[in-house]
Motif scaffolding. Sequence first.
Motif, short mmCIF file in Angstrom:
data_model
loop_
_atom_site.label_atom_id
_atom_site.label_comp_id
_atom_site.label_asym_id
_atom_site.label_seq_id
_atom_site.Cartn_x
_atom_site.Cartn_y
_atom_site.Cartn_z
N ALA A 112 0.83 -1.20 0.00
CA ALA A 112 0.00 0.00 0.00
C ALA A 112 0.87 1.26 0.00
O ALA A 112 0.64 2.20 -0.77
N LEU A 113 1.87 1.30 0.87
CA LEU A 113 2.73 2.48 0.95
C LEU A 113 3.61 2.61 -0.30
O LEU A 113 3.94 3.73 -0.71
N GLN A 114 3.97 1.49 -0.90
CA GLN A 114 4.70 1.51 -2.16
C GLN A 114 3.86 2.19 -3.24
O GLN A 114 4.35 3.02 -4.01
N MET A 115 2.57 1.84 -3.31
CA MET A 115 1.66 2.48 -4.27
C MET A 115 1.53 3.96 -3.98
O MET A 115 1.53 4.80 -4.89
N LEU A 116 1.40 4.30 -2.70
CA LEU A 116 1.24 5.70 -2.31
C LEU A 116 2.45 6.52 -2.72
O LEU A 116 2.32 7.62 -3.30
N MET A 117 3.65 6.01 -2.44
CA MET A 117 4.86 6.76 -2.76
C MET A 117 5.02 6.91 -4.27
O MET A 117 5.33 7.99 -4.78
N GLY A 118 4.80 5.81 -5.00
CA GLY A 118 4.90 5.88 -6.46
C GLY A 118 3.85 6.81 -7.04
O GLY A 118 4.12 7.55 -8.00
N GLY A 119 2.64 6.77 -6.47
CA GLY A 119 1.57 7.64 -6.94
C GLY A 119 1.89 9.11 -6.71
O GLY A 119 1.60 9.96 -7.56
N LEU A 120 2.50 9.44 -5.58
CA LEU A 120 2.89 10.82 -5.30
C LEU A 120 3.96 11.29 -6.29
O LEU A 120 3.94 12.45 -6.72
N MET A 121 4.87 10.41 -6.66
CA MET A 121 5.87 10.77 -7.66
C MET A 121 5.21 11.06 -9.01
O MET A 121 5.59 12.01 -9.72
N LEU A 122 4.22 10.24 -9.38
CA LEU A 122 3.51 10.47 -10.64
C LEU A 122 2.72 11.78 -10.60
O LEU A 122 2.67 12.51 -11.60
N LEU A 123 2.14 12.08 -9.44
CA LEU A 123 1.41 13.35 -9.31
C LEU A 123 2.36 14.54 -9.45
O LEU A 123 1.99 15.57 -10.02
N ALA A 124 3.57 14.40 -8.93
CA ALA A 124 4.56 15.48 -9.06
C ALA A 124 4.88 15.74 -10.53
O ALA A 124 4.97 16.89 -10.97
N VAL A 125 5.04 14.67 -11.31
CA VAL A 125 5.28 14.81 -12.75
C VAL A 125 4.09 15.47 -13.43
O VAL A 125 4.24 16.34 -14.29
N ALA A 126 2.87 15.05 -13.03
CA ALA A 126 1.66 15.62 -13.62
C ALA A 126 1.56 17.11 -13.35
O ALA A 126 1.18 17.90 -14.23
N ILE A 127 1.92 17.53 -12.14
CA ILE A 127 1.86 18.96 -11.79
C ILE A 127 2.87 19.75 -12.61
O ILE A 127 2.56 20.81 -13.17
N VAL A 128 4.10 19.25 -12.70
CA VAL A 128 5.14 19.92 -13.47
C VAL A 128 4.75 20.01 -14.95
O VAL A 128 5.01 21.00 -15.63
N ASN A 129 4.08 18.95 -15.42
CA ASN A 129 3.69 18.88 -16.83
C ASN A 129 2.42 19.67 -17.14
O ASN A 129 2.02 19.79 -18.30
N GLY A 130 1.76 20.17 -16.10
CA GLY A 130 0.54 20.93 -16.31
C GLY A 130 -0.65 20.10 -16.72
O GLY A 130 -1.55 20.57 -17.44
N ASP A 131 -0.70 18.83 -16.25
CA ASP A 131 -1.78 17.93 -16.66
C ASP A 131 -3.15 18.40 -16.20
O ASP A 131 -4.17 18.08 -16.84
N ALA A 132 -3.21 19.12 -15.11
CA ALA A 132 -4.51 19.55 -14.59
C ALA A 132 -5.27 20.40 -15.60
O ALA A 132 -6.51 20.35 -15.67
N ALA A 133 -4.54 21.15 -16.41
CA ALA A 133 -5.19 22.01 -17.41
C ALA A 133 -5.82 21.19 -18.53
O ALA A 133 -6.69 21.68 -19.25
N HIS A 134 -5.37 19.93 -18.68
CA HIS A 134 -5.88 19.06 -19.74
C HIS A 134 -6.84 18.00 -19.19
O HIS A 134 -7.22 17.08 -19.91
N TRP A 135 -7.22 18.12 -17.93
CA TRP A 135 -8.12 17.14 -17.30
C TRP A 135 -9.56 17.46 -17.74
O TRP A 135 -10.16 18.43 -17.29
N ALA A 136 -10.07 16.64 -18.63
CA ALA A 136 -11.45 16.81 -19.11
C ALA A 136 -12.16 15.47 -18.98
O ALA A 136 -12.31 14.72 -19.95
#
Length: 299
Positions: A179-203
């Motif tokens: 569970a914590l492995q998923m959480l840590m990996g997921g947070l890393m992916l979210l960091a990439v998404a934020i840097v990449n500006g993915d939220a602006a393309h979330w439709a």
Amino acid sequence: MLALSTVYLVWGSSFLFTKLAVNNLPPALFSGIRFVTAGILLALIARVWSGSAWPSRLIEWRHVAITGFFMVFVSNGLNTWAIRYLPTNQSALLNGTSAFWIAGLGVFGRRGHPLTRSAVLGMVIGFLGAALMLIPKEPLSTESLAAQAGVVTACFSWSLGTLYYRSIDTELGSLMFMALQMLMGGLMLLAVAIVNGDAAHWAPNTSGLAALFYLTFFSSCLAYTAYGWLSLNSTPALIGTYGYVNPAIAAFLGWKFLHEHLSGTQLIGMVIIIVGVSILTLPGGSLTDPKTLAEPKTQ
């Protein structure tokens, strides 16, 4: 039998749902939300239902961060990105090469053990099949070549994470660790998404959200829990069968719902990969040795 069927059906169908997800949602943001949600839910289940303790030492967080990096951030991240440019059947079959990487890397580490002749034979046959799978039906493009390399790298990263996981000492239960492995990996992916500006393309739309729901609650929660139960109550040989059953299911679903087809050369490669994985799960094969898929030592 129920746990094994769950792993077969859910993980086999995950390639189809991942394809639907990345066609409708930004890959890094979707994957980050998936694994952070699943990690939190499984951690709470491990705590309340199994009575597993939270990490009490910094080294435990280091372990889950490292495995989260290799097995979620790199492995799933690359697979999710690559499936935008590859058919699901090819992606699934190339993911079967994880069994060969795991067997080969099993010779290293303090719990390493030599390869048997049948294991070497299975690996050679399997990698030959993977090479045939990489021969495209259409003229080769830069995107498809990069995507193929991404899947192979993802498999190698998953195997490195597996090698690290089985070599550590930890006080965490398997479900809490996962569970914590998923959480840590997921947070890393979210960091990439934020840097990449993915939220602006979330439709979000119905297809994308349905795929996100399925992958979060069925693939990440239900199937991983079933896999964890199998790791404690079954043999590595039986568990290893998902390496060729899941790609077969994924190939069928891709043909049925996405109208995907393999070339004659790729069909031969598919059969060869399945033969190679089968050899690894036979008596004397690397995946029949409990050391290959062993869990870490609990202190």
